[in-house]
Design an enzyme around this catalytic site. Sequence first.
Site, PDB file in Angstrom:
ATOM      1  N   ASP A 123       0.780  -1.163  -0.089  1.00 14.59           N
ATOM      2  CA  ASP A 123       0.009   0.013   0.051  1.00 14.59           C
ATOM      3  C   ASP A 123       0.827   1.366   0.114  1.00 14.59           C
ATOM      4  OD1 ASP A 123       0.959   0.010   2.811  1.00 14.59           O
ATOM      5  OD2 ASP A 123      -0.893   0.188   3.470  1.00 14.59           O
ATOM      6  N   GLU A 124       2.007   0.963   0.254  1.00 18.79           N
ATOM      7  CA  GLU A 124       2.905   2.213   0.403  1.00 18.79           C
ATOM      8  C   GLU A 124       3.067   2.937  -1.134  1.00 18.79           C
ATOM      9  OE1 GLU A 124       6.523   1.492   2.568  1.00 18.79           O
ATOM     10  OE2 GLU A 124       5.520   0.076   4.150  1.00 18.79           O
TER      11      GLU A 124
HETATM   12  P1  TYD Z   1       8.371  -0.645   9.532  1.00 18.61           P
HETATM   13  O1  TYD Z   1       7.979  -1.769  10.161  1.00 18.61           O
HETATM   14  O2  TYD Z   1       9.749  -0.458   8.897  1.00 18.61           O
HETATM   15  O3  TYD Z   1       7.430  -0.658   8.097  1.00 18.61           O
HETATM   16  P2  TYD Z   1       6.969   0.427   7.144  1.00 18.61           P
HETATM   17  O4  TYD Z   1       8.075   1.488   7.474  1.00 18.61           O
HETATM   18  O5  TYD Z   1       7.187  -0.367   5.793  1.00 18.61           O
HETATM   19  O6  TYD Z   1       5.704   0.943   7.533  1.00 18.61           O
HETATM   20  O7  TYD Z   1       7.933   0.460  10.144  1.00 18.61           O
HETATM   21  C1  TYD Z   1       6.752   0.773  10.860  1.00 18.61           C
HETATM   22  C2  TYD Z   1       6.480   2.047  11.725  1.00 18.61           C
HETATM   23  O8  TYD Z   1       7.353   2.049  12.655  1.00 18.61           O
HETATM   24  C3  TYD Z   1       7.155   3.152  10.764  1.00 18.61           C
HETATM   25  O9  TYD Z   1       6.007   4.279  10.947  1.00 18.61           O
HETATM   26  C4  TYD Z   1       8.475   3.607  11.253  1.00 18.61           C
HETATM   27  C5  TYD Z   1       8.240   3.000  12.486  1.00 18.61           C
HETATM   28  N1  TYD Z   1       9.601   2.708  12.996  1.00 18.61           N
HETATM   29  C6  TYD Z   1      10.018   3.097  14.435  1.00 18.61           C
HETATM   30  O10 TYD Z   1       9.400   4.061  14.841  1.00 18.61           O
HETATM   31  N2  TYD Z   1      11.216   2.505  14.891  1.00 18.61           N
HETATM   32  C7  TYD Z   1      11.773   1.467  14.143  1.00 18.61           C
HETATM   33  O11 TYD Z   1      12.726   0.954  14.810  1.00 18.61           O
HETATM   34  C8  TYD Z   1      11.250   1.000  12.867  1.00 18.61           C
HETATM   35  C9  TYD Z   1      11.863  -0.200  12.462  1.00 18.61           C
HETATM   36  C10 TYD Z   1      10.206   1.427  12.559  1.00 18.61           C
END
Ligand code: TYD
Length: 348
Positions: A132-133
């Site tokens: 969905d991104e």
């Molecule tokens: P992620 O699991 O990397 O998935 P995506 O970026 O594809 O949605 O991240 C999910 C959410 O969590 C995103 O808003 C970024 C945040 N996040 C943090 O705040 N800290 C972290 O260490 C990571 C990996 C993600």
Amino acid sequence: MKKILITGGAGFIGSHVVRRFVSRYPEYHIFNLDALTYAGNLENIKDIEANSNYTFIKGDIVDEKFINDLFGIHNFDGVLHLAAESHVDRSIEDPLRFVKTNIIGTMNLLNVAKNQWKGNFDGKRFYHISTDEVYGSLGNEGLFTEKTPYDPNSPYSASKASSDHFVRAYGETYGLPYVLTNCSNNYGSHHFPEKLIPLFINNIINNKLLPIYGDGNYTRDWLFVEDHAIAIDLVFHEGKNHETYNIGGFNEWKNIDLVRLLCKIMDGKLGREKGTSEKLITYVKDRPGHDLRYAIDASKINRELGWKPTVTFEEGLEKTINWYLNNEDWLKNVTSGVYQDYYKKQYS
Ligand code: TYD
Ligand code: NAD
């Protein structure tokens, strides 16, 4: 017997799809093609590797000759394409890697399928699994539908958007029978501990800090990975050619609320005093180009194919946490790098 190629089947979602197809469809032979990058782990599917309707092939989707030769030998009836570079933070560090795998690799598969099927598309299907991104970021209101214009913000989402466009272009230009799905954030077992949920579970177990990007008010729509695998099965078998379906969990969480819930459950499971894990939360510099909110309107797949999530977030999170706690060896092997020896031990 139908020959089905699944790419990326040693990764997180791919391993759930491979397991489902190998066990549910003895009439298919499943070929799992995976380059075994850092994200590929054959331990994810060791429970099905001895099945007679399953073959693992190590290889890179970017390698044109290799893919052409492979199709030449097997003339696959169907392709489920999941292989990708999938982590946004890595795409910020190394965008070219994402162009190679996600755009060139997908192009390569499309082109070989088109050439080898030679316009005889009866019973053939190319299924591209996407995110969905590609739609970019929502404000506080609204949902992504299949008609939302593409507006990707990260190198990851731009590379997936580009690959989606090529899939559609091959459908329009050459008549390639494709289906395409765009899904929200998945969680569940066998998830590489770099994404939010598995990283934080691992850090809580090991008393390490929990880095929240920015103010933590970013929102994601979480879907249990096995529900995604069910949707993929359904779309592969019953989806209409040249159609896109959005898949989502109807389950929006602000990162900070989700992390607090995770901390609370983990304290209970680990027998720690209430509030112990929350003390590990630390606010860090925001991710550049951080999308505020993703949320999916999954009414089309519900209406047309009857799919909806079967697992509530409470149940899914419980299953996920229990899996990580019961599989600490998997986590240790992944964090130490030992998992990358599995292929050598089993296959060479
Ligand atoms: P992620 O699991 O990397 O998935 P995506 O970026 O594809 O949605 O991240 C999910 C959410 O969590 C995103 O808003 C970024 C945040 N996040 C943090 O705040 N800290 C972290 O260490 C990571 C990996 C993600
Ligand atoms: P993952 O990173 O866990 O697994 C990707 C797999 O692809 C790995 O096994 C890796 O070895 C393999 N791979 C990478 N480059 C390759 C190459 N050049 N040739 C062959 N194999 C290669 O990813 P995932 O989270 O399981 O995602 C699978 C697919 O689903 C991706 O296309 C992703 O964009 C999409 N998707 C993921 C999510 C999510 O929340 N994880 C949500 C929606 C869509």
